[in-house]
Scaffold this motif. Structure first.
Motif, short mmCIF file in Angstrom:
data_model
loop_
_atom_site.label_atom_id
_atom_site.label_comp_id
_atom_site.label_asym_id
_atom_site.label_seq_id
_atom_site.Cartn_x
_atom_site.Cartn_y
_atom_site.Cartn_z
N ARG A 123 16.50 -15.40 -26.04
CA ARG A 123 17.05 -14.88 -24.77
C ARG A 123 16.45 -13.54 -24.37
NH1 ARG A 123 23.42 -15.35 -24.74
NH2 ARG A 123 23.22 -14.35 -26.76
N LEU B 149 21.27 -11.41 -17.11
CA LEU B 149 21.08 -11.77 -18.52
C LEU B 149 21.27 -10.55 -19.42
CD1 LEU B 149 20.38 -13.83 -20.66
CD2 LEU B 149 17.95 -13.47 -20.18
N ASP C 172 23.27 -8.13 -18.85
CA ASP C 172 24.72 -7.95 -18.93
C ASP C 172 25.33 -8.93 -19.93
OD1 ASP C 172 24.94 -5.84 -17.13
OD2 ASP C 172 25.10 -7.17 -15.39
N THR C 173 24.84 -10.18 -19.90
CA THR C 173 25.35 -11.19 -20.83
C THR C 173 25.06 -10.80 -22.27
OG1 THR C 173 24.99 -12.93 -19.19
CG2 THR C 173 25.23 -13.63 -21.47
N LYS D 216 24.77 -7.85 -23.28
CA LYS D 216 25.39 -6.54 -23.52
C LYS D 216 24.35 -5.54 -24.04
CE LYS D 216 29.93 -8.53 -24.36
NZ LYS D 216 31.06 -8.73 -25.30
#
Length: 595
Positions: free
Chosen positions: A245, A278, A280-281, A283
């Motif tokens: 990711r 992404l 933010d996802t 963190k």
């Protein structure tokens, strides 16, 4: 337009490494790996990672990790580990070659690694050192030196079985040829890297992504934006396959920049938004910094100074990070450019003057060129022609050192215009002639670029034809083998039948019958295998399920047919009947003799 993109290349390059420079999920995981490392080699690898990522924002901490790495290497007395620590240092500084000081430090560490690797017969490490030296020379716009180092690396890597080294050697060679505008040679080296990455290291995510990114940059240099996107989309597909990711976020940023360069600003914004979402996802706030750099690049390219300044105002964390990392001059440069476009020339002069000490003393040639160009533009708009001339002459000197025709043409045009405004028509005429010469050369290069695109497409089609031909040759070879197997099985069954006709022992018939039916049913399974893999796309559980069903049908059928056929052939009555029938057909009938 190129002026704005080139400036942001400097910004983005610095942010790329700096985004990892504070505590974050990535460095936390590296620290865990370092804590669990059981060998000196593993410790050196993880310490090198930490030293590299902390270089920009926390130089003392980066130096601390470097010192610890070098101490472990020295105490081991293992020459390979000592060279590895030198290469880690070279890599640490070669990631930030926007500053000439870092180029020199990376070069010195690479030269030390070369000397030590040569003395201790470590050719692979020597090749890596040459790759870093080539990078340093490219960043300093000395492509001849870079090419000589690339050739040395290639001569060593060609005898190596290390796929990572070979792929990186060809990518580095391609990058050097691309800088020299030898596009076809660059393309062929990228293809060599692609062949190795795709055929010999199919499951190596990093190598495949490196090659795809290099090919994307190559097509971007030809303004072939669709092809450039294709390769980033390929790299992005791998992030789903391997569940990467963090790398996907970087691909979103790269797509955003490509769409921005191709003036598809709405799509560029979409990918930058995906990158922010992404981050933010995950963190991972620091990862947003690269995206911020991409957005700034887009706003500056669109000449939207209001949007640029508003963006900086709304992102105080971006400004805080740059200041903490010692990158204040980046903010000053951005503000100065924005105020030039706004027409607020005094404000522009204030911010560019603040940025001047860095660019004068530490920037590499290309970044110096663009800074001098911005200063010349500022003073031209202020009608301070002597100062404008001063900076544009410095920009001209940089363009001559770099040897880029487009830069030479642009600065010649600016000086032509400036001399006309200063009523110095003699010098204006000289620079107008130079502009025409450079312009003609660039038009020739543009034509050559079009031909290059066609040649690259022809090369791609040739590769596709070769692949199709190889596939067809394989299919033909397999078909011949299938036909041969079919004939062989038919011959075995004919022989088995002949054994049933003549007086052959039952044991011999049973043995031959056993092998005949084994061959037949294994051949059926062989034929079915290809179709099964095609239907299931290689999914193991699907293959297993289909084969269980297939074998549950074929196995009883195999035993049943084998038993019946062998029983029939070993029947003594049937043997006599078959022999009599055979002889009756083979022997001609005799006509009765009349007395």
């Amino acid at each position: 337009m190129l002026r704005y993109f080139t400036l942001l290349i400097c910004v983005l390059f610095l942010l790329l490494g700096a985004a990892h420079a504070q505590d974050n999920p990535y460095t936390d995981s590296v620290k865990v790996n370092l804590k669990n490392a059981s060998s000196a080699r593993e410790k050196i690898i993880w310490l090198g990672e930490l030293a590299r990522f902390y270089l920009v924002a926390n130089r003392p901490l980066s130096d601390k990790y470097t010192q610890e790495m070098q101490q472990i290497a020295e105490e081991s007395r293992d020459r390979e580990l000592i060279v590895l620590s030198q290469l880690n240092n070279a890599r640490r500084f070669s990631n930030y070659t926007g500053q000439v000081e870092n180029i020199n430090v990376a070069r010195n560490f690479s030269l030390k690694a070369v000397e030590l690797a040569k003395a201790n017969h470590l050719p692979e490490y020597e090749a890596w050192a040459y790759i870093y030296l080539a990078l340093c020379e490219r960043e300093n716009s000395d492509y001849d030196k870079a090419l000589s180092y690339n050739n040395l690396a290639l001569s060593l890597a060609s005898n190596s079985s290390n796929d990572s080294l070979r792929v990186n050697t060809y990518i580095s060679m391609g990058n050097t040829y691309l800088g020299r505008n030898d596009n076809m040679l660059a393309f062929r080296n990228y293809l060599q890297a692609l062949d190795i990455a795709e055929t010999e290291t199919k499951d190596n995510f990093d190598l495949l992504c490196d090659v795809y990114h290099a090919l994307s940059a190559f097509y971007s240099s030809l303004d072939e934006w669709e092809k450039a996107k294709d390769y980033i989309y390929k790299a992005n597909a791998l992030t789903y396959k391997y569940n990467k990711r963090y790398e996907r976020l970087n691909n979103y940023n790269m797509l955003g920049r490509i769409y921005s360069k191709s003036k598809q600003y709405d799509l560029a914004q979409t990918f930058f938004d995906k990158s922010l979402a992404l981050a933010d996802t995950l963190k991972f706030e620091l990862l947003k910094l690269n995206t911020y750099g991409g957005l700034l690049s887009m706003y500056i390219a669109q000449k939207q100074p209001a949007k640029t300044l508003e963006f900086l105002r709304q992102r105080p964390e971006f400004q805080r990070f740059l200041k903490k990392a010692g990158l204040d001059y980046v903010l000053d440069q951005i503000r100065g450019m924005a105020y030039i476009d706004f027409g607020k020339l005094d404000s522009a002069e204030y911010y560019l003057a603040k940025a001047a000490p860095f660019f004068e003393s530490k920037a590499n040639r290309i970044n110096k060129y663009w800074f001098y160009d911005n200063m010349g533009t500022l003073y031209e708009k202020k009608k301070d022609y002597p100062k404008s001339l001063f900076y544009w002459k410095k920009a001209e000197a940089m363009s001559n050192e770099i040897g880029d025709l487009e830069l030479k043409m642009e600065i010649s045009q600016r000086l032509d215009s400036l001399y006309q405004k200063s009523q110095d028509f003699r010098n204006a005429y000289i620079y107008n002639n130079r502009y025409q010469v450079y312009s003609d050369s660039l038009r020739t290069l543009a034509t050559e670029k079009d031909l290059m695109v066609l040649e690259v497409e022809n090369e791609n089609k040739r590769k596709e034809r070769e692949a199709l031909q190889a596939e067809e040759d394989t299919r033909t070879r397999h078909n011949i083998q299938y036909m041969g197997i079919t004939v062989a099985i038919a011959c075995v069954f004919i022989l088995l039948t002949m054994f049933g006709i003549f007086r052959v022992s039952s044991t011999t018939i049973r043995i031959l019958g056993f092998f005949a039916f084994i061959f037949l049913f294994e051949f059926i399974i062989l034929l079915a295998d290809h179709e099964i893999h095609h239907w299931t796309h290689g999914e193991p559980w699907k293959i297993m399920a289909i084969k269980i069903v297939l074998i549950s049908i074929l196995l009883p059928l195999h035993h049943y047919l084998e038993e019946k056929v062998i029983h029939y052939l070993t029947s003594r009555k049937m043997l006599e009947l078959n022999k009599a029938a055979l002889f009756s057909r083979l022997m001609p009938k005799r006509e009765p003799v009349e007395e």
